[in-house]
Design a protein around this motif. Structure first.
Motif, PDB file in Angstrom:
ATOM      1  N   ASP A   1       0.807  -1.221   0.000  1.00  0.00           N
ATOM      2  CA  ASP A   1       0.000   0.000   0.000  1.00  0.00           C
ATOM      3  C   ASP A   1       0.838   1.269   0.000  1.00  0.00           C
ATOM      4  O   ASP A   1       0.307   2.375   0.086  1.00  0.00           O
TER       5      ASP A   1
ATOM      6  N   GLU B   1      -3.875 -12.150 -10.381  1.00  0.00           N
ATOM      7  CA  GLU B   1      -4.459 -10.914  -9.878  1.00  0.00           C
ATOM      8  C   GLU B   1      -3.958 -10.602  -8.463  1.00  0.00           C
ATOM      9  O   GLU B   1      -3.730  -9.437  -8.119  1.00  0.00           O
ATOM     10  N   SER B   2      -3.773 -11.631  -7.652  1.00  0.00           N
ATOM     11  CA  SER B   2      -3.276 -11.409  -6.294  1.00  0.00           C
ATOM     12  C   SER B   2      -1.871 -10.823  -6.305  1.00  0.00           C
ATOM     13  O   SER B   2      -1.514 -10.012  -5.445  1.00  0.00           O
TER      14      SER B   2
ATOM     15  N   ARG C   1      -0.720  -9.081  -8.939  1.00  0.00           N
ATOM     16  CA  ARG C   1      -0.830  -7.775  -9.589  1.00  0.00           C
ATOM     17  C   ARG C   1      -1.039  -6.665  -8.541  1.00  0.00           C
ATOM     18  O   ARG C   1      -0.614  -5.541  -8.718  1.00  0.00           O
ATOM     19  N   GLU C   2      -1.711  -7.022  -7.453  1.00  0.00           N
ATOM     20  CA  GLU C   2      -1.934  -6.059  -6.381  1.00  0.00           C
ATOM     21  C   GLU C   2      -0.647  -5.702  -5.658  1.00  0.00           C
ATOM     22  O   GLU C   2      -0.606  -4.722  -4.911  1.00  0.00           O
ATOM     23  N   ARG C   3       0.400  -6.508  -5.862  1.00  0.00           N
ATOM     24  CA  ARG C   3       1.707  -6.238  -5.253  1.00  0.00           C
ATOM     25  C   ARG C   3       2.701  -5.709  -6.288  1.00  0.00           C
ATOM     26  O   ARG C   3       3.914  -5.830  -6.114  1.00  0.00           O
ATOM     27  N   ASP C   4       2.178  -5.134  -7.344  1.00  0.00           N
ATOM     28  CA  ASP C   4       3.009  -4.633  -8.434  1.00  0.00           C
ATOM     29  C   ASP C   4       4.108  -3.708  -7.900  1.00  0.00           C
ATOM     30  O   ASP C   4       3.828  -2.772  -7.147  1.00  0.00           O
TER      31      ASP C   4
ATOM     32  N   ARG D   1       3.574   0.140  -6.247  1.00  0.00           N
ATOM     33  CA  ARG D   1       3.911   0.244  -4.821  1.00  0.00           C
ATOM     34  C   ARG D   1       4.781   1.471  -4.557  1.00  0.00           C
ATOM     35  O   ARG D   1       4.500   2.258  -3.648  1.00  0.00           O
TER      36      ARG D   1
END
Length: 350
Positions: free
Chosen positions: A8, A266-267, A269-272, A276
């Motif tokens: 995040d 996708e999981s 991709r959220e940690r790209d 970040r």
């Protein structure tokens, strides 16, 4: 696992990998990653249009490569595998040089000595042995440099890598082994490759080992800098396992949908790694609209230059097949080359 930057965009401290996080450092690392991804995307488009025979994307692994290579000194020597495009760009390797091998016009596109960056090794894991041997030479010469070797989790299953780790540890070679664990060795997942974490395996050989969030460019940069400093001062060889993810297929010949789910992708991709770091930069107001506008314009120029460089690559001369098979052309090869020259000229004459 060492992590300084959460997905995040929240910063945290870790005494194992201290880092002076400055606005300038973050802007520079973000720029490196964004431009590397744009180059990678353009290369993929070129392959799909038939301009490259094959391409292996580094999509999703930019932080592991940029963070690590930027922690080295200019004189340190790097041994890549075949997916380290972001690291190569940081070392100054140009678009034409990176694409030449994949266009099929030469076996290696750049001068390794000029960039302190070896040509790509497509034989799985072989560069680990090359790097270990080179590092032993560095130690014997007393040279002021260290070596960094990249490879993936799949290559770690090769005997060459185990031999390299053992050899480097016994010889006390000044080397950092950097494993990008991107979760998939083509279609074989890590759970089917190994029963123990890779960094633990390295400890068994006598190396200092670390596990880092490979999508956190700051953590990668910090732990690689620490490892490089330790090795440079005569410490044990170091093994860094960077946990990351290959967002694209193994290569342009691979369809990853056959062996992994969209939910898994996708999981990750959220940690790209790019998103970040961008969250941090924007949240701290470390870059204004001008920075992002210029970065977008520069990435567009990278795409244009990449395409132009690829299309401008000259076809290799047929003579090269004979001239460069051996260091010195043999008599038999000379005779074959001269015969072919006469044969070709007969078409020109008529």
């Amino acid at each position: 696992m060492i992590q300084l930057l959460a997905p995040d965009g929240t910063l945290r401290e870790d005494g194992r990998a201290p880092l002076d996080v400055t606005p300038a450092l973050c802007r520079d690392l973000l720029r490196d990653m964004v431009l590397a991804r744009r180059f990678d995307e353009e290369a993929l488009a070129l392959q799909r249009q038939g301009e490259l025979g094959l391409w292996l994307m580094s999509l999703g692994q930019e932080a592991a490569q940029v963070g690590s290579v930027r922690a080295l000194a200019p004189g340190d020597y790097v041994f890549p595998s075949y997916r380290e495009h972001a690291a190569a760009r940081c070392r100054g390797v140009g678009a034409a040089e990176l694409l030449a091998q994949w266009r099929g016009v030469m076996h290696g596109g750049w001068d390794p000595a000029r960039y302190r960056f070896h040509i790509y090794s497509l034989v799985l894991g072989t560069q680990a042995l090359h790097a270990a041997g080179y590092a032993v030479g560095v130690r014997l010469d007393g040279a002021d440099e260290i070596v960094l070797a990249y490879f993936g989790d799949g290559a770690s299953s090769q005997g060459d890598v185990s031999e390299a780790l053992n050899w480097a540890a016994v010889a006390e070679a000044p080397i950092v082994f950097f494993c990008q664990n991107n979760q998939w060795a083509i279609s074989t997942g890590t759970s089917r490759q190994m029963a123990a974490p890779l960094h633990r395996r390295a400890e068994g050989f006598g190396l200092e080992a670390h596990l880092v969030d490979g999508n956190d460019v700051l953590a990668v940069h910090a732990i690689t800098a620490r490892a490089a400093d330790s090795v440079r001062r005569g410490g044990r060889p170091v093994f860094i396992e960077a946990t990351t993810y290959r967002m694209a297929g193994h290569s342009t010949s691979d369809d990853p949908r056959r062996y992994r789910s969209d939910d898994e992708v996708e999981s990750w991709r959220e940690r790209d790694p790019i998103a970040r770091l961008e969250r941090l930069v924007r949240a701290r107001d470390w870059a204004g609209p001008e920075y992002f506008d210029e970065l977008k314009a520069e990435s567009d120029r990278v795409a244009e230059q990449t395409r132009a460089a690829c299309l401008a690559l000259p076809d290799p001369a047929t003579d090269d097949i004979f001239r460069f098979t051996h260091t010195e052309e043999t008599e038999l090869l000379r005779e074959q080359r001269e015969w072919l020259e006469v044969y070709h000229s007969s078409f020109t004459a008529h």
